[in-house]
Scaffold this active site. Structure first.
Site, PDB file in Angstrom:
ATOM      1  N   THR A  13      39.212  42.589  45.529  1.00  0.00           N
ATOM      2  CA  THR A  13      39.054  41.175  45.866  1.00  0.00           C
ATOM      3  C   THR A  13      40.366  40.556  46.313  1.00  0.00           C
ATOM      4  O   THR A  13      41.449  41.079  46.050  1.00  0.00           O
ATOM      5  CB  THR A  13      38.574  40.355  44.662  1.00  0.00           C
ATOM      6  OG1 THR A  13      39.636  40.295  43.689  1.00  0.00           O
ATOM      7  CG2 THR A  13      37.320  40.906  44.061  1.00  0.00           C
ATOM      8  N   ASP A  14      40.242  39.414  46.959  1.00  0.00           N
ATOM      9  CA  ASP A  14      41.389  38.541  47.152  1.00  0.00           C
ATOM     10  C   ASP A  14      41.627  37.803  45.828  1.00  0.00           C
ATOM     11  O   ASP A  14      40.759  37.776  44.948  1.00  0.00           O
ATOM     12  CB  ASP A  14      41.115  37.560  48.292  1.00  0.00           C
ATOM     13  CG  ASP A  14      42.376  37.173  49.039  1.00  0.00           C
ATOM     14  OD1 ASP A  14      43.457  37.242  48.442  1.00  0.00           O
ATOM     15  OD2 ASP A  14      42.273  36.797  50.219  1.00  0.00           O
ATOM     16  N   CYS A  15      42.806  37.196  45.708  1.00  0.00           N
ATOM     17  CA  CYS A  15      43.178  36.560  44.445  1.00  0.00           C
ATOM     18  C   CYS A  15      42.246  35.389  44.119  1.00  0.00           C
ATOM     19  O   CYS A  15      42.077  34.469  44.925  1.00  0.00           O
ATOM     20  CB  CYS A  15      44.611  36.066  44.541  1.00  0.00           C
ATOM     21  SG  CYS A  15      45.256  35.414  43.008  1.00  0.00           S
ATOM     22  N   GLY A  16      41.614  35.429  42.952  1.00  0.00           N
ATOM     23  CA  GLY A  16      40.764  34.347  42.489  1.00  0.00           C
ATOM     24  C   GLY A  16      39.357  34.342  43.042  1.00  0.00           C
ATOM     25  O   GLY A  16      38.578  33.420  42.769  1.00  0.00           O
ATOM     26  N   ALA A  17      38.986  35.368  43.820  1.00  0.00           N
ATOM     27  CA  ALA A  17      37.684  35.368  44.484  1.00  0.00           C
ATOM     28  C   ALA A  17      36.523  35.448  43.502  1.00  0.00           C
ATOM     29  O   ALA A  17      35.476  34.818  43.713  1.00  0.00           O
ATOM     30  CB  ALA A  17      37.608  36.520  45.484  1.00  0.00           C
TER      31      ALA A  17
END
Length: 764
Positions: free
Chosen positions: A292-296
Site C-alpha cells: 500500500t501507499d502510506c495510510g491507504a
C-alpha cells in the site's frame, strides 16, 4: 532447513521458511514501519532505538520505509542525516542486529523513494519524471535508472517506490510533476525502461533494486485534479489507457506494485479485487509483492468509509490482495487478532507472507543483506552521474517560442539581466521528493549563465523581483533598475515544489539570502498541492509585464511542475523555454540551451491549454467531444509532442508497405527526415494512428511509436516503424482487444498536429 540453500529456487526456499514461522513472525513480515525512526544519529554514531529492538525480538520486522530518506516530513536534515557512507553503515548495523537477535534471522527489506534520484543526502538529483519524459529518449532514461539503482543499492536500499505510471488528465493536480505525461503509450515505453534500468539483468546485483509500479490505477484522473479524489472512468478507458503502462511494466518483470489511494466507480483501489487479483495476478500473471501507499488502509475506515473500523479495514485489504502495508499501523494492530477471532483465514496470511519472503530471496538478501560503504561513498553523487543529470536535463528542456531567432544568445557581447524568483533558488528547481542539499550542490540558472560568461562577470546582472507566491512588489524597483542596464532580459519564473528545508528567505531588494524567524514557503505544486488555476502564482506576471515595457528582448524560462497557462506571455515574450524541474544540474542545462551549446530537442508530453477553462485538453480525447467554446476553440496553446529547435527539419516520402494487411499481419512505415538548417540537432519522429471508423468511439489519433534521431546539417535519414496488431487494436464492445477490418490513417511528423498522412487498410 532448505531455505538457507542458495542453489534452490526462491519460491521453494520461501515455502520452507514459511513453514517454520509463528503467526506473529508472519504478521511481522507484512508491516513496514518508518525506517528513519529506527535509529539515532549523534556525534557520528548510529544507535538503534529500543522500540525497534523490541519489535525485532518479539515478531520481527519485514520491511522498513525510507530508512535513508531525508526531508522536512521525516525531520531528517543535513545536520542530523546520514552521509552516503554513514547510510550504508547504518543499514549494516540494523541488518546485523536483526540477523543476530531474531529467531530465524530474516533480513529486512528496505524500500526507498527514488522518483528522480534516491531521496537520501548526497544522492544525485535528476530532473523530475515530467522532465525525463519530455526528453523522449528511452535509452537515456534507462541509463538514469541504472545510476539511481546503483546509488540506492550501494547504500542498502533494495526496493524503490517508482516509477510513477499515472496518466495525467488534469494538470492542476499537484503530482503532475511525478508523471511522464498524458499519453499511455509513451508512459509505457518509459515504464519498461524504468523496470529494465532499475532491476538490471539480475535483482541480486549490487547495482539493482526492485521496481514498484505506482499508483495502480487511475490516480491521474481524479475529480477536479484533486489528489486522491474519486475517479469516474469506464472499464474500456481503464483497460485501454490507464492500465496499459502497468501491463507493459509487469511484462517487463516488475516485482512490486502499489495501489492508488483513489476509488474507481465507488471501489477503493486498496480493496479492488478485480484489479488486484483478476487483472493483475490472473490475467497478467503477476507474482510479485503488492504494497500500500502510506495510510491507504486507514483511509478505508476514515476517508472512503467502506470499513467499520481498523480491524475491518485490515481484513478487507488482505483479502483483496494487499501483501504489505507501508507504515504497518493497521496490519500491525489488527491482523493477529483477526486470525485468532476467525475473521481471517491463515491461508490468506500465508499467501501474503510467502510473497514477501519470495521477493527477499529473489533480491539475494539472505546471501548479501549488507550495504557497501566503500561503494556508497564512491558512486553516490559521482561526477559521472552529475554529468548524466546535466545531459538528460538538456535533452528535456522544451523551446516553446523563439521569435526572430532571439535565441541562442551571444557569448561575445551584450549584458544579460537574470530576473525572477526561480533565477537563483536551488530548491525550486528540484521538485518534490527531494532530500536536503548543501548550498553549492545545485546549479541554478543564474549560476549557469555566470559560468558561461565567467571571464566577464559584469555582463550578468541579477534581481529576484518577487517571490513565487504573495503580493509583495518590494523587489520590483530593483528588478527594473537591473533590467534597464541590460541588453537582454532572462525572466526565470514558474512554481515551486520545495518543502520547508529551513533555507531562510531572500531579500527582494538585493537578492541576498537572509535568515528570518519564519522562512517564506513558496510551494505551489507537489503532493497535496492542487490548484484551481494554471496561471503563474503571486505577482510574477505583473513583474514580467512591467519589464516588458522597457522594449528589450524578454526570454521567459519556466521552472515548474505543471503547465503554465499565461496567454499574455505566449503573445509578448520573445522566447519561452519550458524546463519543468530540471534537477541539480538544471541551471547549467538551461544555460547550455540559452547560449546554443545544446540545441533544444525536448518535446511536450502534456498539452498546454490556452486557459484553464479548456480542461480537459489532452490530445487523445474522443472525436465527439466538441470543437470550441464561445470564447475560443478547443485546441491547446502548445500541442502534445510540440517543441522547437535551433535548426529545421523536413519530412517527406512517407510510405506504408504493404498498404493492405490482414488483422494479424504487419506493415512497414518509412519516412525521410532531413536537417535543413545549419546546426546539428535531434528530432523526435512521432507516429500516430487514426482509426477511420470503429464500432466503439475512438480518439482522432493516438501515439503508437516514436524515435529520437540526431542529424548533422543537411543530413537526411530514413526512419522505419512497424505497424501491426499492437498498434491497430483497441478494446472492443466485449471489452477484449480487437483489430477491426477497415481503413486507418498512419500519421508521422514533428508533433500531433503537424504530420504527413498515408493510408493503411486491414482486410476482412
Amino acid at each position: 532447513m532448505s531455505y538457507k540453500d542458495p542453489n534452490k529456487p526462491a519460491g521453494e526456499r520461501a515455502e520452507d521458511l514459511l513453514g517454520l514461522m509463528t503467526l506473529e513472525e508472519k504478521v511481522g513480515q507484512l508491516i513496514q514501519p518508518f525506517g528513519w525512526q529506527t535509529y539515532e544519529h549523534r556525534d557520528g554514531k548510529i544507535t538503534l532505538t529500543e522500540d525497534f529492538k523490541t519489535q525485532v525480538q518479539q515478531s520481527g520486522v519485514g520491511s522498513l520505509y525510507g530508512m535513508l530518506r531525508a526531508d522536512p516530513w521525516t525531520g531528517v536534515s543535513l545536520e542530523s542525516g546520514l552521509s552516503p557512507r554513514e547510510g550504508a553503515e547504518a543499514v549494516n548495523t540494523l541488518q546485523r542486529y536483526v540477523l543476530e537477535h531474531s529467531r530465524l534471522g530474516i533480513p529486512v527489506l528496505i524500500g526507498e523513494e527514488c522518483s528522480h534520484g534516491h531521496m537520501a543526502i548526497g544522492a544525485t538529483v535528476f530532473p523530475v519524471p515530467l522532465s525525463l519524459g519530455s526528453s523522449w529518449n528511452v535509452e537515456l532514461y534507462r541509463e538514469v535508472c541504472r545510476a539511481v539503482a546503483l546509488e540506492t543499492r550501494s547504500q542498502g536500499g533494495a526496493v524503490t517506490y517508482s516509477p510513477v505510471l499515472d496518466v495525467v488528465r488534469d494538470p492542476r493536480w499537484g503530482r503532475t510533476e511525478e508523471c511522464f505525461g498524458e499519453d499511455a503509450y509513451l508512459i509505457g515505453e518509459m515504464a519498461v525502461a524504468a523496470v529494465e534500468g532499475l532491476q538490471g539483468e539480475s535483482l541480486q546485483s549490487p547495482g539493482s533494486v526492485g521496481a514498484t509500479l505506482k499508483h495502480f490505477v487511475g490516480y491521474g484522473s481524479s475529480e477536479g485534479g484533486r489528489n486522491a479524489g474519486p475517479v469516474h472512468m469506464g472499464w474500456r478507458e481503464l483497460l485501454e489507457v490507464d492500465l496499459l503502462p502497468f501491463k507493459k511494466a509487469v511484462e517487463a518483470g516488475a516485482v512490486s506494485i502499489m495501489p492508488a489511494y483513489n476509488e474507481i466507480d465507488g471501489v477503493p483501489c486498496t480493496t479492488n479485487s478485480v484489479l488486484l487479483e483478476d487483472i493483475l495476478r490472473k490475467a497478467w500473471g503477476f507474482e510479485g509483492l503488492v504494497i500500500t501507499d502510506c495510510g491507504a488502509i486507514d483511509m478505508l475506515a476514515a476517508g472512503h468509509d467502506v470499513a467499520e473500523d481498523g480491524m475491518d479495514a485490515a481484513v478487507q485489504a488482505l483479502k483483496a490482495g494487499i501483501d504489505m502495508e507501508m507504515s504497518g499501523e493497521i496490519y500491525g494492530s489488527y491482523l493477529l487478532e483477526a486470525v485468532r477471532q476467525g475473521r481471517l483465514d491463515m491461508e490468506l496470511l500465508d499467501r501474503a507472507a510467502l510473497r514477501v519472503l519470495t521477493l527477499k530471496f529473489r533480491l539475494g538478501l539472505f546471501e548479501q543483506p549488507f550495504a557497501d560503504p566503500e561503494a556508497a561513498e564512491r558512486v553516490i553523487g559521482s561526477e559521472q552521474h552529475r554529468l548524466l543529470a546535466r545531459q538528460v536535463a538538456g535533452e528535456s528542456i522544451i523551446l516553446l517560442k523563439n521569435e526572430a531567432d532571439v535565441l541562442p544568445l551571444s557569448k561575445a557581447s551584450g549584458t544579460i539581466a537574470v530576473i525572477g524568483p526561480n533565477a537563483d533558488a536551488g530548491y525550486n528547481q528540484l521538485g518534490d521528493y527531494t532530500s536536503p542539499q548543501p548550498p553549492d550542490r545545485v546549479t541554478t540558472v543564474l549560476r549557469g549563465i555566470r559560468s558561461k560568461l565567467a571571464a566577464e562577470p559584469q555582463r550578468v546582472l541579477y534581481a529576484p523581483g518577487c517571490r513565487i507566491k504573495g503580493d509583495s512588489r518590494e523587489g520590483f524597483e530593483a528588478a527594473m533598475a537591473c533590467a534597464e542596464q541590460a541588453d537582454t532580459i532572462v525572466m526565470v519564473v514558474g512554481g515551486s515544489s520545495a518543502r520547508d528545508f529551513g533555507e531562510g528567505s531572500i531579500d527582494l531588494k538585493t537578492g541576498a539570502s537572509k535568515v528570518t524567524e519564519n522562512a517564506w514557503n513558496d510551494m505551489d505544486c507537489g503532493e497535496g498541492i492542487d490548484r484551481m488555476s494554471l496561471a503563474l502564482s503571486g505577482v510574477q506576471l505583473e513583474l514580467i509585464q512591467q519589464i516588458h515595457q522597457l522594449g528589450k528582448p524578454v526570454i521567459v524560462v519556466y521552472i515548474n511542475g505543471r503547465p503554465v497557462s499565461e496567454p499574455w506571455i505566449d503573445e509578448h515574450a520573445d522566447a519561452i523555454l519550458e524546463a519543468w524541474y530540471p534537477g541539480q544540474e538544471g541551471g547549467q542545462a538551461v544555460a547550455d540551451i540559452l547560449f546554443g551549446d545544446v540545441n533544444p530537442s525536448g518535446k511536450l508530453t502534456l498539452s498546454v491549454p490556452k486557459d484553464v477553462g479548456q480542461l480537459p485538453v489532452y490530445y487523445n480525447g474522443k472525436r465527439s467531444r466538441g470543437k470550441r467554446y464561445l470564447e475560443a476553440d478547443s485546441q491547446p496553446q502548445y500541442p502534445f509532442g510540440y517543441g522547437l529547435s535551433y535548426t529545421s527539419y523536413a519530412y517527406s516520402a512517407l510510405k506504408v508497405e504493404p498498404e493492405v494487411i490482414a488483422a494479424d499481419e504487419t506493415a512497414t512505415v518509412t519516412v525521410d527526415i532531413q536537417n535543413t538548417g545549419e546546426r546539428e540537432g535531434a528530432e523526435v519522429v512521432q507516429l500516430y494512428i487514426s482509426d477511420v471508423a470503429s464500432k466503439v468511439t475512438r480518439p482522432a489519433r493516438e501515439l503508437k511509436a516514436f524515435r529520437k534521431i540526431r542529424l548533422a546539417p543537411g543530413e537526411k535519414r530514413t526512419v522505419q516503424f512497424t505497424v501491426g496488431p499492437e498498434q491497430l487494436q483497441y478494446i472492443g464492445p466485449d471489452l477484449q482487444p480487437v483489430v477491426e477490418p477497415g481503413s486507418f490513417k498512419v500519421l508521422v511528423g514533428r508533433h500531433v498536429n503537424d504530420t504527413l498522412s498515408a493510408d493503411l487498410t486491414v482486410r476482412g
